[in-house]
Scaffold this motif. Structure first.
Motif, PDB file in Angstrom:
ATOM      1  N   ALA B  25      -3.990  -5.025 -12.431  1.00  0.00           N
ATOM      2  CA  ALA B  25      -5.587  -5.444 -11.870  1.00  0.00           C
ATOM      3  C   ALA B  25      -5.753  -4.781 -10.640  1.00  0.00           C
ATOM      4  N   GLU B  26      -4.920  -4.054 -10.554  1.00  0.00           N
ATOM      5  CA  GLU B  26      -4.587  -3.249  -8.498  1.00  0.00           C
ATOM      6  C   GLU B  26      -5.367  -1.183  -8.279  1.00  0.00           C
ATOM      7  N   THR B  27      -4.315  -0.725  -9.868  1.00  0.00           N
ATOM      8  CA  THR B  27      -4.438   0.315  -9.303  1.00  0.00           C
ATOM      9  C   THR B  27      -4.295   0.654 -10.543  1.00  0.00           C
ATOM     10  N   GLY B  28      -5.233   0.424 -11.981  1.00  0.00           N
ATOM     11  CA  GLY B  28      -5.229   0.817 -12.815  1.00  0.00           C
ATOM     12  C   GLY B  28      -3.638   1.581 -13.157  1.00  0.00           C
ATOM     13  N   ASP B  29      -3.964   2.308 -14.531  1.00  0.00           N
ATOM     14  CA  ASP B  29      -2.487   2.505 -15.106  1.00  0.00           C
ATOM     15  C   ASP B  29      -2.251   4.261 -14.126  1.00  0.00           C
ATOM     16  N   THR B  30      -0.712   4.415 -14.861  1.00  0.00           N
ATOM     17  CA  THR B  30      -0.363   6.188 -14.398  1.00  0.00           C
ATOM     18  C   THR B  30      -0.981   7.091 -14.842  1.00  0.00           C
ATOM     19  N   LYS B  31      -1.443   7.236 -16.545  1.00  0.00           N
ATOM     20  CA  LYS B  31      -1.522   7.930 -17.437  1.00  0.00           C
ATOM     21  C   LYS B  31      -2.619   8.596 -16.681  1.00  0.00           C
ATOM     22  N   SER B  32      -3.301   9.030 -16.212  1.00  0.00           N
ATOM     23  CA  SER B  32      -4.389   9.540 -15.566  1.00  0.00           C
ATOM     24  C   SER B  32      -3.417  10.803 -15.104  1.00  0.00           C
ATOM     25  N   GLU B  33      -4.427  11.842 -15.041  1.00  0.00           N
ATOM     26  CA  GLU B  33      -3.404  12.976 -14.472  1.00  0.00           C
ATOM     27  C   GLU B  33      -4.969  13.997 -13.912  1.00  0.00           C
ATOM     28  N   VAL B  34      -4.515  13.842 -12.496  1.00  0.00           N
ATOM     29  CA  VAL B  34      -6.147  14.254 -12.553  1.00  0.00           C
ATOM     30  C   VAL B  34      -6.033  15.755 -11.267  1.00  0.00           C
ATOM     31  N   LEU B  35      -6.694  16.908 -11.566  1.00  0.00           N
ATOM     32  CA  LEU B  35      -6.492  17.941 -10.469  1.00  0.00           C
ATOM     33  C   LEU B  35      -7.614  18.093  -9.931  1.00  0.00           C
ATOM     34  N   ILE B  36      -8.207  18.390  -8.641  1.00  0.00           N
ATOM     35  CA  ILE B  36      -9.221  18.229  -7.728  1.00  0.00           C
ATOM     36  C   ILE B  36      -9.646  19.647  -6.886  1.00  0.00           C
ATOM     37  N   GLU B 415      -4.838   3.207  -3.432  1.00  0.00           N
ATOM     38  CA  GLU B 415      -3.545   3.469  -3.465  1.00  0.00           C
ATOM     39  C   GLU B 415      -3.442   5.114  -3.159  1.00  0.00           C
ATOM     40  N   PRO B 416      -4.419   5.650  -1.702  1.00  0.00           N
ATOM     41  CA  PRO B 416      -4.305   7.112  -1.468  1.00  0.00           C
ATOM     42  C   PRO B 416      -2.942   8.358  -0.993  1.00  0.00           C
ATOM     43  N   THR B 417      -2.773   8.947  -1.851  1.00  0.00           N
ATOM     44  CA  THR B 417      -1.810   9.577  -1.963  1.00  0.00           C
ATOM     45  C   THR B 417      -1.271  10.196  -0.694  1.00  0.00           C
ATOM     46  N   PHE B 418      -1.956  10.058   0.341  1.00  0.00           N
ATOM     47  CA  PHE B 418      -1.757   9.990   1.995  1.00  0.00           C
ATOM     48  C   PHE B 418      -0.682   9.557   2.140  1.00  0.00           C
ATOM     49  N   MET B 419      -0.764   8.086   1.861  1.00  0.00           N
ATOM     50  CA  MET B 419      -0.683   6.892   2.475  1.00  0.00           C
ATOM     51  C   MET B 419       0.994   6.476   2.581  1.00  0.00           C
ATOM     52  N   HIS B 420       1.190   7.113   1.299  1.00  0.00           N
ATOM     53  CA  HIS B 420       2.677   7.933   0.574  1.00  0.00           C
ATOM     54  C   HIS B 420       3.489   6.281  -0.028  1.00  0.00           C
ATOM     55  N   GLY B 421       2.610   6.249  -0.993  1.00  0.00           N
ATOM     56  CA  GLY B 421       3.143   5.300  -2.030  1.00  0.00           C
ATOM     57  C   GLY B 421       2.244   3.350  -0.965  1.00  0.00           C
ATOM     58  N   MET B 422       2.231   3.180   0.322  1.00  0.00           N
ATOM     59  CA  MET B 422       0.764   2.644   0.598  1.00  0.00           C
ATOM     60  C   MET B 422       0.131   1.381  -0.313  1.00  0.00           C
ATOM     61  N   LYS B 423      -0.320   0.307  -0.210  1.00  0.00           N
ATOM     62  CA  LYS B 423      -1.238   0.302  -1.109  1.00  0.00           C
ATOM     63  C   LYS B 423      -2.102  -0.085  -0.166  1.00  0.00           C
ATOM     64  N   MET B 424      -3.480   0.118  -0.073  1.00  0.00           N
ATOM     65  CA  MET B 424      -4.485   0.542   1.083  1.00  0.00           C
ATOM     66  C   MET B 424      -5.520  -0.453   0.341  1.00  0.00           C
ATOM     67  N   ASN B 493       2.760  -8.847  -3.468  1.00  0.00           N
ATOM     68  CA  ASN B 493       4.252  -8.059  -3.069  1.00  0.00           C
ATOM     69  C   ASN B 493       4.155  -7.201  -2.035  1.00  0.00           C
ATOM     70  N   THR B 494       3.661  -7.496  -1.112  1.00  0.00           N
ATOM     71  CA  THR B 494       4.301  -7.052  -0.030  1.00  0.00           C
ATOM     72  C   THR B 494       6.196  -6.057   0.471  1.00  0.00           C
ATOM     73  N   ARG B 495       6.613  -5.951   0.954  1.00  0.00           N
ATOM     74  CA  ARG B 495       7.544  -5.241   1.830  1.00  0.00           C
ATOM     75  C   ARG B 495       7.490  -4.760   2.191  1.00  0.00           C
ATOM     76  N   THR B 496       8.072  -5.299   4.188  1.00  0.00           N
ATOM     77  CA  THR B 496       8.267  -4.531   5.053  1.00  0.00           C
ATOM     78  C   THR B 496       9.641  -4.381   5.742  1.00  0.00           C
ATOM     79  N   GLN B 497      10.264  -3.505   6.116  1.00  0.00           N
ATOM     80  CA  GLN B 497      11.361  -3.351   6.763  1.00  0.00           C
ATOM     81  C   GLN B 497      11.445  -2.731   7.424  1.00  0.00           C
ATOM     82  N   SER B 498      12.744  -2.927   8.282  1.00  0.00           N
ATOM     83  CA  SER B 498      13.766  -2.457   9.884  1.00  0.00           C
ATOM     84  C   SER B 498      14.593  -1.917   8.998  1.00  0.00           C
TER      85      SER B 498
END
Lengths: 429, 574
Positions: B25-36, B415-424, B493-498
């Motif tokens: 539901a949230e970030t779709g599949d990962t099969k698409s590969e995009v060049l910008i 899930e912007p790439t500049f956020m390094h894996g964080m879901k926005m 499914n959040t995850r917070t760690q210190s």
């Protein structure tokens, strides 16, 4: 940070107060029952073991005669008892008076000691007396004591009926309680001490501290222990510990009553109490650091108690007093709030109810006058103790650091002269 | 027996059939590969690319950015989608033009230079730039969005997907010819993103057809010194409606006058309300540690941005020196070293704040499930540091290190790439501005715009100090909208760690390692607080016990006195 200190002091103080509550509860239950035990034992037939009464006397001319008279009045077979008066290096008429009585009453046996064997303080005198003693039981009285006639009988009853008791401790009462405010305060203190600490500890732990006077101990035990510790300033506390170590308990039996004189002057009180405090500090350090070596861990109860009285409770009080004063001048951001006032009031109420309860066990002591004295006591007499512990600790510290010799201070006596003239010529050494 | 097994089987099948739907539901599949490929002033990726990033990462996180001048044919290998972003007017290399021509997959051209791209974009002919008043999707022309943007208007005979309108005049805004798309505007941070976002669903294989509109309500700037009554009232508005919500918590309040820091332990009432909120649908979002830097007030100041220098935090708060430029250095190596030192400083600074904040909140029993930067400002390096501690990011994104005011949010989850894996979790419709009487109307308009997008996000925040009245009004208005799936972070499914604690949430439950006791010890302040709490309870226990003792002892005294009197009497008689 202030909060941390405040809570620490609070818990130290209240740990102690809870312990006192607990002891008082035991003391109360015991007070309601010990007479039944006494009645049961009195009815039973029993033997009369030989008793040696030791009376250390150093310059006791003022009081020794009364003491000897009370010995004569003792309701115990005279052929079964001997009274050994250790005239320890006296420079007054003590020896003379004792010799006079000895001539009339063969059971009175004077022992005169001179340096280097004598004059080394109470423990030394007792040890010298012990050498002469032939009795199965040893009883000790201070030279200013007038035991009631049945006192020895009750002490012996205790040892005869309780084979696990190494010693039996009686009760002492104050003769000069109405002399002045100080003696009235001391009187209240001694009654409370005996019903709270002695009776309470006996009830819960089968422990009681041997006081300097009015107790009986089996001679066999003293022989095994090698007598009194001459280095100890409070030789009685120290002896109690060694009796426990042998596996015996010490029974508190308030049927055996003696009357004694208490200091009438603050200065005398101060010196006497300083000696006790230092003596107890000596015991703490003697046993605390070799606690692991002790066979009977029961002493922990008393060690912890002493540790609290002289170190922790005391520090707690000091800290909380300082915080109280500091908080008047600076904002310490204390978070405790309202409850601290409640605790302050409860602490006071506990003190008052515990002391009045102890007074109620004694005939004629729970008077309005005494009640008001108790209220006063909290803010005067009890606070003096603080300064005293600081002073005693300072002296002990100095002694340890400078490796000083122990000097035994003998409590000054006051003559109970009918005409009010005072002969306080007894020297303090 | 058999029936039971069968129904169990059916349930199991039903259960598992639900999983892929929710997972995708949230970030779709990962099969698409995009060049910008982009033409911009700098060859390095900057804010324009990051806006596009936020839009595309709704579908896939496999993004590669390259400046047009650095494009080579091989870069298209394995790519399924090609985007061209023309920010500045420039020429197009033959190599790129050929690649566009021959690329199999969909090609989306945005902004300028499309006329140089290739034959593929001959379906649009550039005209002059026009200003828009409203824009809309041609599929639903009645749902118009008011927005002033400059449109690179075109003439086309192909399909028009979106239209811009001004004074009755209409211009094609997004057009397509088979699998080539032209987007005639570069303001992707504007409502333009809503239209493009909707169209991207047809360009990427996962259409998110059955998805509902999501949203969230966030109570903002809750620090130790807020009015706890108002906070509770505002929270109760949500709780009585059974709405899940987020609480942006700042663990420390700094008094701007004295500089004294106050923690939750100093305001136990606020802490109590926060715990109540957390237990009743609220999820804690860590909103910085002090929400201030230098001498500013908590909630007002920036924490991860040096506003005086308009730079990331490269110096401690007591230093106020201007940042150096390359001219101040004798050689470039020294300058590079200077820049690296700055970044290292910033990393330590943010790291320290996050560690302390997570541990402190956790120690107070507040479980931070996501992060929101104060004033949404943080550097690119900052996102990287945050991503080591959180996997969920709330709010808008500052998209350049050159200027903190350049920020925005995609219209939907991404899930912007500049956020390094964080879901926005983007914030999209703003907040109730205290002095704007029409604030709520404006928010509702924005919400309606968001609803044009099939999975557009309706997300807002509210300052509890404004009290419950306007909040009630806002909630009533929101309830008039078509149903929105209000996000409960506990189900995300959040995850917070210190270094001390790992907090995870899933299926409405928060787990953290260590028992409740040990968690109080993740920070000195909370440990202190915990012990003080115990101490406080202990003092009342003392009060209770000793009061009883006083009563009992008084009773004993009466009993004992009577007894002694009786003895005396009987002895007198005898």
């Amino acid at each position: 940070m202030a909060n941390f200190f405040l809570y620490t002091s609070l818990f130290l103080i209240w740990f102690m107060l809870f312990y006192h509550m607990f002891l008082m509860q035991g003391g109360y239950v015991f007070s309601q029952n010990y007479k039944k035990t006494a009645a049961k034992w009195t009815k039973k037939s029993h033997r009369f073991p030989t008793v040696s009464i030791l009376i250390p006397a150093h310059n006791e001319e003022v009081v020794i005669e009364e003491t000897l008279k009370s010995m004569i009045r003792l309701d115990y077979p005279k052929n079964k008892m001997e009274v050994i008066v250790i005239n320890d290096n006296s420079s007054d008429r003590t020896g003379e008076i004792v010799e006079n009585y000895a001539r009339q009453f063969p059971f009175i046996k004077p022992v005169h000691t001179k340096p280097p064997y004598g004059g080394k303080g109470k423990s030394g005198a007792l040890n010298n007396g012990l050498k002469e003693a032939t009795g199965e039981m040893i009883v000790v009285y201070d030279a200013d004591n007038t035991p009631e006639p049945d006192a020895i009988h009750y002490l012996v009853l205790g040892l005869e009926n309780d084979p696990d008791a190494g010693a039996v401790v009686g009760k002492f009462r104050v003769t000069n309680s109405n002399k002045n405010l100080l003696t009235r305060l001391i009187n209240i203190e001694t009654i409370t001490f005996q019903w709270l600490a002695q009776a309470g500890r006996w009830f819960w732990f089968r422990m009681a501290t041997i006081p300097g006077t009015n107790f009986a101990i089996r001679k066999s035990i003293l022989d095994r222990l090698g007598g009194w510790d001459e280095k100890a300033l409070s030789e009685d506390t120290e002896l109690s510990f060694r009796v426990y170590e042998l596996g015996y308990h010490i029974r508190f039996f308030p049927m055996a009553i003696t009357w004694e004189q208490e200091p009438e002057k603050l200065k005398v009180w101060w010196k006497q109490r300083t000696r006790w405090a230092r003596g107890n500090e000596y015991v703490i350090f003697k046993y605390l650091f070799q606690f692991h070596k002790l066979k009977r861990k029961k002493m922990a109860v008393d060690l912890v108690y002493f540790l609290f009285t002289y170190l922790l409770f005391f520090s707690g009080i000091l800290i909380s007093h300082s915080i109280f004063v500091l908080n008047l001048f600076f904002d310490l951001n204390l978070s405790i709030g309202f409850v601290s006032y409640v605790l302050l009031i409860l602490g006071f109420l506990l003190f008052v109810t515990e002391v009045t309860l102890a007074l109620s066990f004694e005939r004629g002591q729970l008077t309005l006058k005494n009640f008001f004295t108790v209220l006063l006591m909290y803010i005067t007499y009890s606070q003096m103790w603080l300064i005293l512990v600081v002073y005693a600790s300072w002296l002990e510290l100095k002694r340890v650091v400078l490796k000083q010799e122990v000097v035994w201070y003998k409590t000054q006596r006051f003559s109970e002269q009918k005409k009010g003239e005072k002969s306080e010529k007894v020297k303090a050494r | 027996m058999g029936a039971r097994i069968i129904s169990l089987l059916i349930l199991t099948v039903l259960f598992f059939s639900l999983i892929p739907a929710t997972a995708l539901a949230e970030t779709g599949d990962t099969k698409s590969e995009v060049l910008i490929v982009f033409s911009d002033t700098s060859e390095e990726v900057n804010f324009n690319q990051r806006y596009l990033d936020m839009l595309i990462t709704h579908f896939t996180t496999n993004l590669t950015f390259v400046h047009e001048s650095e494009f080579s044919k091989g870069m298209l290998e394995g790519k399924t989608h090609l985007f061209y972003q023309g920010i500045t007017e420039s020429t197009i290399s033959t190599s790129f033009r050929n690649s566009v021509e021959t690329f199999d997959g969909p090609v989306v051209a945005i902004g300028r230079n499309f006329d140089h791209l290739s034959e593929r974009f001959s379906f649009v002919t550039p005209l002059q730039d026009e200003l828009s008043e409203t824009i809309y999707l041609n599929d639903s022309p009645e749902e118009k969005i008011s927005v002033d943007i400059s449109v690179n208007s075109v003439q086309t005979n192909s399909e028009v997907l979106a239209t811009a309108e001004n004074n009755g005049k209409e211009f094609p805004l997004i057009t397509s010819d088979r699998n080539s798309y032209y987007v005639g505007n570069n303001n992707l941070e504007s409502s333009m993103g809503i239209l493009l976002g909707e169209i991207l669903h047809d360009i990427f294989p996962d259409a998110h057809k059955n998805e509902k509109n999501r949203g969230y309500i966030r109570l903002e700037d809750v620090h130790p010194n807020v009015e706890h009554e108002k906070l509770k009232q505002v929270a109760d508005s949500l709780i009585k409606r059974d709405l899940p919500f987020m609480i942006a918590v700042i663990p420390v309040y700094t008094d701007p006058k004295t500089g004294v820091e106050y923690h939750m332990s100093d305001y136990p009432k606020v802490l109590e309300v926060l715990k109540y909120m957390q237990d009743n649908g609220g999820s804690v979002v860590m909103h910085g540690y002090t929400h201030q830097y230098r001498s500013s007030e908590t909630g007002e100041g920036f924490e991860f941005w040096d506003v005086e220098n308009d730079s990331p935090i490269y110096q401690s708060a007591d230093e106020v020196t201007e940042l150096k430029t390359e001219k101040d250095f004798s050689n470039s190596a020294k300058y590079e070293q200077y820049k690296q030192d700055n970044i290292d400083f910033e990393t330590r600074y943010i790291e320290d704040k996050l560690e302390t904040g997570i541990n402190e909140l956790n120690g107070f029993g507040l479980k931070p499930l996501a992060f929101e930067a104060p004033h949404y400002t943080i550097s690119q390096n900052g996102y990287n540091v945050v991503s080591n501690h959180f996997n969920s990011y709330i709010g808008q994104a500052q998209v350049t290190d050159d200027n903190w005011e350049v920020m925005g949010s995609p219209p939907y989850m991404s899930e912007p790439t500049f956020m390094h894996g964080m879901k926005m979790y983007p914030e999209t419709i703003g907040y109730v501005q205290p002095d704007d009487k029409k604030a709520i109307d404006k928010m509702i308009t924005k919400a309606e715009n968001q609803l044009i997008l099939r999975d557009g996000m309706v997300s807002l925040f509210y300052h509890p100090y404004l009290g419950p009245e306007r909040f009630e009004e806002l909630l009533n208005r929101l309830e008039e909208l078509p149903p929105i799936d209000w996000i409960d972070l506990k189900e995300e499914n959040t995850r917070t760690q210190s270094s001390e604690v790992l907090i995870t949430a899933s299926g409405d439950e928060i787990q953290s390692n260590g028992g409740p006791f040990s968690s109080s010890f993740t920070s000195f302040i909370t440990m202190n607080h915990f012990i003080q709490g115990l101490a406080d309870k202990a003092t009342w226990l003392i009060v209770g016990t000793s009061s009883l003792a006083v009563l009992f002892f008084s009773g004993y005294t009466i009993i004992s006195r009577r007894r002694v009197e009786k003895e005396e009497r009987s002895e007198d008689l005898g």
